[in-house]
Enzyme design. Structure first.
Site, short mmCIF file in Angstrom:
data_model
loop_
_atom_site.label_atom_id
_atom_site.label_comp_id
_atom_site.label_asym_id
_atom_site.label_seq_id
_atom_site.Cartn_x
_atom_site.Cartn_y
_atom_site.Cartn_z
N HIS A 190 0.87 -1.18 0.00
CA HIS A 190 0.00 0.00 0.00
C HIS A 190 0.90 1.23 0.00
O HIS A 190 2.03 1.20 0.50
CB HIS A 190 -0.87 -0.05 1.26
CG HIS A 190 -1.95 0.99 1.34
ND1 HIS A 190 -1.68 2.30 1.70
CD2 HIS A 190 -3.29 0.91 1.15
CE1 HIS A 190 -2.82 2.97 1.73
NE2 HIS A 190 -3.81 2.16 1.39
N LYS B 224 -10.39 -1.70 10.40
CA LYS B 224 -10.38 -2.94 9.61
C LYS B 224 -10.91 -4.12 10.43
O LYS B 224 -11.19 -5.18 9.87
CB LYS B 224 -8.96 -3.27 9.14
CG LYS B 224 -8.19 -2.14 8.49
CD LYS B 224 -8.68 -1.81 7.11
CE LYS B 224 -7.72 -0.83 6.44
NZ LYS B 224 -8.18 -0.42 5.11
N GLN C 87 -4.41 -5.36 6.63
CA GLN C 87 -5.32 -6.25 5.91
C GLN C 87 -5.35 -7.66 6.49
O GLN C 87 -6.26 -8.44 6.18
CB GLN C 87 -4.92 -6.30 4.43
CG GLN C 87 -5.13 -5.01 3.69
CD GLN C 87 -6.58 -4.60 3.60
OE1 GLN C 87 -7.46 -5.44 3.44
NE2 GLN C 87 -6.84 -3.31 3.70
#
Length: 403
Positions: free
Chosen positions: A121, A224, A201
């Site tokens: 990212h 998340k 993630q």
């Protein structure tokens, strides 16, 4: 027992409609939805004990402080950190990474080397580029394969005695690839390099054990993991956090202040200048409790089943290509030949289906595949096969409309 109906009842937003259609939420990689148990924690804070922490002798301040520090311990236990003060509350993954990049800017020097993976990212690329610009260090890239896995066969060639830092995500946000971070950490340590793992993630799907991994720094965000936005954590080994200078100056991070000299507080306060996101930290603890009440083995089993089903159904659509076919979790990133991903996403939205379109803050990955972006359906344990069926039918409709 995993009762999907009961779990979906925990998420009030799943009852709403979008454009007259029941909401189907497949943008969990950007942010997960929030269960009422966490929402109630937020409401309770502002209703009953909203006060600043660590500074007041009055009852509300003491109650808020206790709840905030209890949340830190919950997160410590979840990640199996050795000490609670190795858990630093931050504004999220991006700030956590910038804290470390800023700290090492005073340590790294010209001629040193740092390695970043090709699957990152932007938040795990740009801070290191900025650090290298300041210090004269060299940024080296660990390449990727066509299937979305890392070229680990080249990692040994990149590592040298000049390597000081290695950065990699645990799971790719754009492709869902689960990276072999255990191997990466072990090999980097042989050269005396420190490793930072971006777990943003991974943490909704995997329960990392930072001591078992022997990772130097691990970062993630609450939003998340069924928690609120604007809060996350930086885990760092005690000796490394003590070695790095403070990131910001201000209240809370000091021990003593005079106009001649300031001395800094110990961990974790050294990196927690100013009034923190108190409610966010407490709610993060509640989110960790919620996910652990379901169980991460149960979550993984459920999500792997959904991922397999979605992959199988979507690949039946002629002209549809899935990007990232290596060992992965909960992400199906795809395109349909000759159709821009944005156009597909816009039609899906009109049908009540939320997906993410674009480069997903991972432009180097899109450049590798020579595409402008993808349609990304990212799954969570509260999704259903019926929702996937609706997604597949909607993609087919979009293809027909746009062809």
């Amino acid at each position: 027992m995993f009762d999907i109906d009961t779990i979906r009842e925990d998420f009030p937003i799943l009852k709403r409609e979008v454009h007259g259609k029941p909401l189907i939420y497949f943008d969990n990689g950007a942010t997960s939805q929030t269960p009422k148990q966490v929402i109630d924690t937020i409401v309770n804070y502002y209703t009953n004990y909203n006060a600043n922490i660590h500074r007041g002798v009055h009852t509300l301040s003491q109650e808020a402080t206790d709840k905030y520090e209890e949340a830190r311990v919950k997160i410590q236990n979840h990640f199996n950190a050795k000490h609670s003060y190795e858990i630093i509350f931050t504004a999220g993954t991006t700030e956590s990474i910038n804290i470390i990049a800023s700290g090492f800017s005073s340590i790294i020097k010209e001629g040193d080397e740092v390695i970043v993976s090709a699957l990152e990212h932007h938040s795990n690329i740009v801070p290191w580029q900025m650090m290298c610009e300041k210090t004269g260090a060299q940024l080296k890239v660990l390449p990727m394969n066509e299937d979305g896995s890392l070229r680990m066969d080249l990692f040994d060639e990149l590592l040298t005695n000049k390597t000081k830092l290695v950065f990699c995500n645990h799971v790719s946000n754009a492709l869902g690839t689960i990276n072999p971070i255990e191997t990466l950490i072990h090999k980097a340590h042989k050269f005396g390099a420190y490793v930072l793992i971006d777990g943003a993630q991974a943490c909704p799907h995997i329960k990392p054990d930072v001591q078992k991994l022997d990772v130097d720094f691990y970062v993630t965000s609450a939003h998340k993991m069924c928690g609120p936005t604007g809060v996350g954590i930086l885990y760092g080994k005690k000796e490394l956090l003590e070695m790095l200078p403070p990131y910001q100056g201000g209240g809370e991070m000091i021990e003593t202040v005079t106009f001649e000299k300031t001395t800094y507080a110990g961990l974790p306060h050294k990196f927690e200048a100013g009034t923190p996101n108190i409610c966010g930290g407490i709610a993060f603890g509640a989110a960790v409790d919620y996910m652990n009440s379901i169980g991460f083995e149960t979550i993984q089993e459920r999500e792997n089943e959904l991922l397999h089903y979605a992959t199988e159904k979507l690949t039946e659509i002629e002209g549809l290509k899935i990007y990232g076919t290596a060992n992965k979790t909960s992400v199906v990133s795809f395109n349909i030949a000759n159709i821009h991903p944005y156009d597909i996403g816009a039609i899906l939205d009109k049908l009540g289906i939320a997906v993410r379109t674009g480069h997903h803050c991972a432009q180097p990955i899109m450049d590798y595949f020579k595409i402008p972006g993808t349609v990304r359906a990212s799954l969570s344990f509260y999704n259903t096969k019926e929702e996937i069926d609706t997604l597949v039918a909607a993609v087919k409709k979009a293809k027909m409309m746009l062809s």
